[in-house]
Design a protein around this motif. Structure first.
Motif, short mmCIF file in Angstrom:
data_model
loop_
_atom_site.label_atom_id
_atom_site.label_comp_id
_atom_site.label_asym_id
_atom_site.label_seq_id
_atom_site.Cartn_x
_atom_site.Cartn_y
_atom_site.Cartn_z
N GLU A 63 0.84 -1.20 0.00
CA GLU A 63 0.00 0.00 0.00
C GLU A 63 0.88 1.26 0.00
OE1 GLU A 63 -2.76 0.11 3.21
OE2 GLU A 63 -3.66 -1.82 2.75
N PHE A 64 1.94 1.23 0.78
CA PHE A 64 2.84 2.37 0.85
C PHE A 64 3.53 2.59 -0.50
CE2 PHE A 64 3.69 1.99 5.72
CZ PHE A 64 2.37 2.37 5.96
N LYS A 65 3.83 1.51 -1.22
CA LYS A 65 4.49 1.64 -2.52
C LYS A 65 3.64 2.49 -3.47
CE LYS A 65 4.10 -1.49 -5.72
NZ LYS A 65 4.20 -2.70 -6.56
N ALA B 280 14.06 -1.39 11.18
CA ALA B 280 14.12 -0.36 10.15
C ALA B 280 14.88 -0.87 8.92
CB ALA B 280 14.79 0.90 10.71
N ASP B 281 15.97 -1.58 9.15
CA ASP B 281 16.74 -2.13 8.03
C ASP B 281 15.92 -3.13 7.22
OD1 ASP B 281 18.93 -0.60 8.72
OD2 ASP B 281 19.98 -2.22 9.78
N ALA B 282 15.14 -3.98 7.92
CA ALA B 282 14.32 -4.97 7.21
C ALA B 282 13.28 -4.29 6.33
CB ALA B 282 13.64 -5.90 8.23
N VAL B 283 12.66 -3.23 6.84
CA VAL B 283 11.68 -2.51 6.04
C VAL B 283 12.36 -1.80 4.87
CG1 VAL B 283 10.05 -0.57 6.06
CG2 VAL B 283 10.05 -2.22 7.94
N GLU B 284 13.53 -1.24 5.10
CA GLU B 284 14.26 -0.55 4.03
C GLU B 284 14.57 -1.50 2.88
OE1 GLU B 284 17.53 0.62 1.59
OE2 GLU B 284 17.74 -0.90 3.16
N VAL B 285 15.01 -2.70 3.20
CA VAL B 285 15.35 -3.67 2.15
C VAL B 285 14.13 -3.95 1.28
CG1 VAL B 285 15.97 -6.08 1.72
CG2 VAL B 285 17.26 -4.74 3.40
N GLU C 299 13.31 -2.70 -2.61
CA GLU C 299 13.03 -3.71 -3.64
C GLU C 299 11.76 -3.39 -4.42
OE1 GLU C 299 11.52 -8.33 -3.64
OE2 GLU C 299 13.08 -7.76 -2.21
N ILE C 300 10.67 -3.04 -3.72
CA ILE C 300 9.40 -2.84 -4.42
C ILE C 300 9.32 -1.49 -5.13
CG2 ILE C 300 8.15 -4.41 -2.90
CD1 ILE C 300 7.01 -2.04 -1.41
N LEU C 301 10.23 -0.56 -4.76
CA LEU C 301 10.24 0.74 -5.44
C LEU C 301 11.28 0.78 -6.57
CD1 LEU C 301 9.87 3.32 -2.51
CD2 LEU C 301 8.19 2.78 -4.29
#
Length: 320
Positions: free
Chosen positions: A222-224, A258-263, A267-269
């Motif tokens: 959704e954020f993407k 935070a690092d896990a979300v960043e990865v 990837e999706i962006l």
């Protein structure tokens, strides 16, 4: 008695009611038409407005009760005609404090904030801003009416510039009579807006873990859809925890999350825009509520994504 009742109403509203826009309904780059048909360009669109009033100190003389609802000043502008109860009248020398929850604002070139002050009289007010609701910066006076302000007027040193989430308006007693005494605030919008997306950690991770769950992937998708509408930006992802465990453990957990979300966001962006990424951890140091119950602790366990658009995003389209 009326003053006590109003303070109780503010306390309830400030905790339970917001004008936050659901992620799937965010619409950027909107124009808002004023009474004189002039169109105001708001880059962050419907997400750019103050979400909640957390304090209302009613002035004297007061406005009539119908025009003293604090939450009427939150959300998008909806004023249509005088005395339609779509705005908050501060009363003479009254004061409000509003918070932006799904966005903040920064100092960009030109105006940074827009105020929809309406009614038959143009009433001046003082503007103060804060990043934490503790340290306040006096930006100066606004003459009233639908008006704007550049926070550069405050001459904030470069090293102390921040993202601001709080704004305080104080009526300057330029007009103190009638049913709507004091400045009449319909909406407060950011021009130099920064998008803030927050998600509870329990939707992303199991307890004390930092591997993304299946439920996390849907939320981040959704954020993407929202972030990809901003073609170039700096993205800052921060991890926050409750106060259980020690400081070092919470810092490390917040950073790993935070690092896990960043990865995954990276990837999706991929191919959706030009983005730079940064992760940070605040551990337990920035709770949004007291860590005095399991429900509150759950609110404090979160990951926040800040999207700081490139300066081109703020430029008004030439055809409007």
């Amino acid at each position: 008695m009326r003053k006590i009742l109003l303070l109780i109403i503010v306390w309830i509203i400030g905790i339970t009611a917001t004008a936050q826009v659901p992620v799937n309904l965010i619409k950027f780059k909107k124009f808002y038409r004023l009474k004189n048909q002039f169109q105001v360009f708001i880059p962050l669109g419907n997400v750019a407005f103050a979400d909640t009033l957390i304090d209302f100190r009613e002035g004297n003389p007061t406005a009539l009760p119908d025009y003293s609802n604090p939450q009427a000043a939150a959300g998008e502008p909806d004023y249509e005609k005088y005395l339609d109860q779509s705005y908050l009248s501060l009363g003479c020398q009254g004061q409000i404090t509003a918070v932006f929850k799904d966005n903040g604002f920064i100092d960009i070139d030109g105006p940074d904030l827009y105020f929809f002050e309406i009614g038959p009289s143009i009433e001046a007010f003082k503007v103060e801003i804060s990043s934490d609701n503790k340290t306040w910066i006096n930006v100066g006076k606004v003459d009233g009416g639908t008006s704007q302000i550049d926070i550069a007027r405050a001459n904030i040193p470069k090293e102390k510039e921040a993202i601001y989430y709080y704004i305080r308006l104080t009526d300057l007693a330029s007009f103190c009579s009638g049913p709507t005494a004091g400045a009449d605030i319909d909406a407060i919008g950011t021009v130099g807006g920064v998008l803030k997306l927050s998600v509870d950690a329990n939707l992303l991770f199991d307890t004390d873990k930092y591997e993304l769950k299946e439920t996390a992937l849907k939320k981040l998708e959704e954020f993407k859809k929202v972030i990809s509408q901003i073609p170039k930006a700096d993205i800052i992802i921060s991890g926050h925890t409750d106060s259980d465990a020690d400081d070092k453990y919470n810092y490390i957990l917040g950073k790993n999350r935070a690092d896990a979300v960043e990865v995954y966001i990276h990837e999706i962006l991929e191919g959706k825009g030009d983005y730079t990424y940064k992760t940070e951890s605040y551990g337990e140091t920035q709770p949004i509520v007291e860590n005095n119950s399991e429900k509150n602790k759950q609110k404090n366990r979160r990951v926040e994504i800040l999207v700081l658009p490139d300066k081109e995003f703020y430029i008004r389209p030439k055809n409007n």
